[in-house]
Motif scaffolding. Sequence first.
Motif, PDB file in Angstrom:
ATOM      1  N   VAL A   1       0.054   7.170   2.681  1.00 39.56           N
ATOM      2  CA  VAL A   1      -0.491   8.285   1.691  1.00 39.56           C
ATOM      3  C   VAL A   1      -0.228   7.604   0.249  1.00 39.56           C
ATOM      4  O   VAL A   1       0.767   7.155  -0.076  1.00 39.56           O
ATOM      5  N   LYS A   2      -1.469   8.112  -0.553  1.00 34.68           N
ATOM      6  CA  LYS A   2      -1.303   7.778  -1.869  1.00 34.68           C
ATOM      7  C   LYS A   2      -1.895   8.835  -2.735  1.00 34.68           C
ATOM      8  O   LYS A   2      -2.868   9.510  -2.221  1.00 34.68           O
ATOM      9  N   CYS A   3      -1.279   9.064  -3.814  1.00 34.67           N
ATOM     10  CA  CYS A   3      -1.682   9.937  -4.803  1.00 34.67           C
ATOM     11  C   CYS A   3      -3.178   9.611  -5.622  1.00 34.67           C
ATOM     12  O   CYS A   3      -3.189   8.424  -6.124  1.00 34.67           O
TER      13      CYS A   3
ATOM     14  N   SER B   1       2.201   4.123  -2.705  1.00 34.15           N
ATOM     15  CA  SER B   1       2.169   4.645  -1.470  1.00 34.15           C
ATOM     16  C   SER B   1       3.153   4.701  -0.931  1.00 34.15           C
ATOM     17  O   SER B   1       4.395   4.062  -0.933  1.00 34.15           O
ATOM     18  N   ILE B   2       3.369   5.578   0.147  1.00 36.81           N
ATOM     19  CA  ILE B   2       4.502   6.009   1.228  1.00 36.81           C
ATOM     20  C   ILE B   2       3.968   5.803   2.502  1.00 36.81           C
ATOM     21  O   ILE B   2       2.755   5.989   2.838  1.00 36.81           O
TER      22      ILE B   2
ATOM     23  N   ILE C   1       5.483   9.230  -4.793  1.00 33.65           N
ATOM     24  CA  ILE C   1       3.997   8.956  -4.991  1.00 33.65           C
ATOM     25  C   ILE C   1       3.400   9.868  -6.431  1.00 33.65           C
ATOM     26  O   ILE C   1       2.340   9.716  -7.013  1.00 33.65           O
ATOM     27  N   ALA C   2       4.261  10.874  -6.551  1.00 35.16           N
ATOM     28  CA  ALA C   2       3.744  11.872  -7.892  1.00 35.16           C
ATOM     29  C   ALA C   2       5.064  12.680  -8.264  1.00 35.16           C
ATOM     30  O   ALA C   2       5.805  12.689  -7.711  1.00 35.16           O
TER      31      ALA C   2
ATOM     32  N   TYR D   1      -5.308   9.449   2.698  1.00 38.98           N
ATOM     33  CA  TYR D   1      -4.495   8.663   3.703  1.00 38.98           C
ATOM     34  C   TYR D   1      -5.224   7.904   4.716  1.00 38.98           C
ATOM     35  O   TYR D   1      -6.482   7.786   4.545  1.00 38.98           O
ATOM     36  N   ARG D   2      -4.452   7.077   5.394  1.00 30.91           N
ATOM     37  CA  ARG D   2      -5.010   6.212   6.497  1.00 30.91           C
ATOM     38  C   ARG D   2      -3.929   6.221   7.546  1.00 30.91           C
ATOM     39  O   ARG D   2      -2.722   6.204   7.190  1.00 30.91           O
ATOM     40  N   ARG D   3      -4.537   5.993   8.868  1.00 33.65           N
ATOM     41  CA  ARG D   3      -3.652   5.863  10.037  1.00 33.65           C
ATOM     42  C   ARG D   3      -3.139   4.345   9.788  1.00 33.65           C
ATOM     43  O   ARG D   3      -3.871   3.349   9.429  1.00 33.65           O
TER      44      ARG D   3
END
Length: 257
Positions: free
Chosen positions: A87-89, A101-102, A141-142, A153-155
């Motif tokens: 996940v990234k903002c 990202s996390i 991320i924020a 987001y991505r898997r």
Amino acid sequence: MAPYLLLALFLLPALAAGHQHPSTYGSSALSEWRSAKASYYAADPEDAIGGACGFGDLGKHGYGMATVGLSTALFERGAACGGCYEVKCVEDLKYCLPGTSIIVTATNFCAPNFGLPADAGGVCNPPNHHFLLPIQAFEKIALWKAGVMPIQYRRVKCLREGGVRFSVTGRSFFLTVLISNVGGAGDVRSVKIKGTESGWLSMGRNWGQIWHINSDFRGQPLSFELTSSDGKTLTNYNVVPKEWDFGKTYTGKQFLL
């Protein structure tokens, strides 16, 4: 406690059929970024226990606070439990932490609030793709002042230490097994079990990543065949020994990345 988290642990009939739905995320989607929104909750120690995926103590099972509650559109009636997301903002220069990202694991359900419109407070209402993060993860991320943030987001593949864990509970002829610490795709979509007195039998999804079967396996070593959302299969032969007991956890082999 988080207002949107479904922390009560009860049997949801709809979750039992979750594994029958095809996965939205095949291997080709692992690098595909998608748009969504994220918010956070101020986690306290109780939020590390429980959740709609059945993992129980998240610290004990290796997930910690790098976790997420998914909205209805992503949760797939529990089938998404255990999957990992990067996940990234995005878009907000004021609150995003650039270049960060996390990686989080789906361990809970962000319940809808049908008293509010999906675009005005009902952040986890269908058809929204929403990630509810512990503040410890969100702040990587924020800035916390962001509130509800646009994200991408991505898997991604789950990196786990040690093998897949099988936590056995139940009573006499009713057996339930929590499957946790799953590497690779992370989300188990089907489970088969085998004792020395049976062939391979399909287990049903009770809820989250807790699987059940009505059969008496006492006194038999147990083998499990797991299939994850990317179609890979892992077989753990006799991972649960003949002298197994309810309430115990047994560790087997891990999915190869």
